[in-house]
Design a protein around this motif. Structure first.
Motif, mmCIF file in Angstrom:
data_model
loop_
_atom_site.group_PDB
_atom_site.id
_atom_site.type_symbol
_atom_site.label_atom_id
_atom_site.label_comp_id
_atom_site.label_asym_id
_atom_site.label_seq_id
_atom_site.Cartn_x
_atom_site.Cartn_y
_atom_site.Cartn_z
ATOM 1 N N SER A 80 11.972 -15.543 76.602
ATOM 2 C CA SER A 80 13.380 -15.848 76.861
ATOM 3 C C SER A 80 14.093 -16.260 75.585
ATOM 4 O O SER A 80 15.233 -15.855 75.332
ATOM 5 N N LYS A 81 13.445 -17.049 74.768
ATOM 6 C CA LYS A 81 14.028 -17.491 73.507
ATOM 7 C C LYS A 81 14.278 -16.298 72.582
ATOM 8 O O LYS A 81 15.334 -16.191 71.961
ATOM 9 N N ASN A 127 17.250 -14.213 73.975
ATOM 10 C CA ASN A 127 18.528 -14.885 73.714
ATOM 11 C C ASN A 127 18.919 -14.791 72.244
ATOM 12 O O ASN A 127 20.090 -14.598 71.918
ATOM 13 N N ALA A 151 19.997 -10.997 71.520
ATOM 14 C CA ALA A 151 20.707 -10.364 72.635
ATOM 15 C C ALA A 151 21.740 -9.347 72.161
ATOM 16 O O ALA A 151 21.958 -8.337 72.804
#
Length: 73
Positions: free
Chosen positions: A62-63, A66, A69
């Motif tokens: 997820s990091k 993000n 992105a």
């Protein structure tokens, strides 16, 4: 051969993701310690044929998503 340069090789317990416990010899930890795995051969796509997905327990995926992105991932 030099004496006392090799790490201690002892039995530990390895706890798989499904809860089974296997005894192995290792240099990790101390005699009788338990090593809990997040990913093991029973759930990793490389050994299961890719039918399952890895769980992002540490938030690293997820990091990464993000952070990058805007680059079209």
């Amino acid at each position: 051969m030099k004496k006392d340069i090799h790490p201690d090789y002892h039995l530990i317990e390895v706890k798989m993701t499904d809860g089974t416990v296997v005894q192995m010899k290792s240099t990790w930890g101390n005699e009788g310690d338990t090593l809990s795995l997040d990913v093991d051969p029973t759930v990793h796509p490389a050994w299961t044929g890719g039918s399952s997905r890895l769980m992002d327990t540490g938030g690293r995926v997820s990091k990464f998503k993000n952070k990058y992105a805007g680059l079209g991932f």
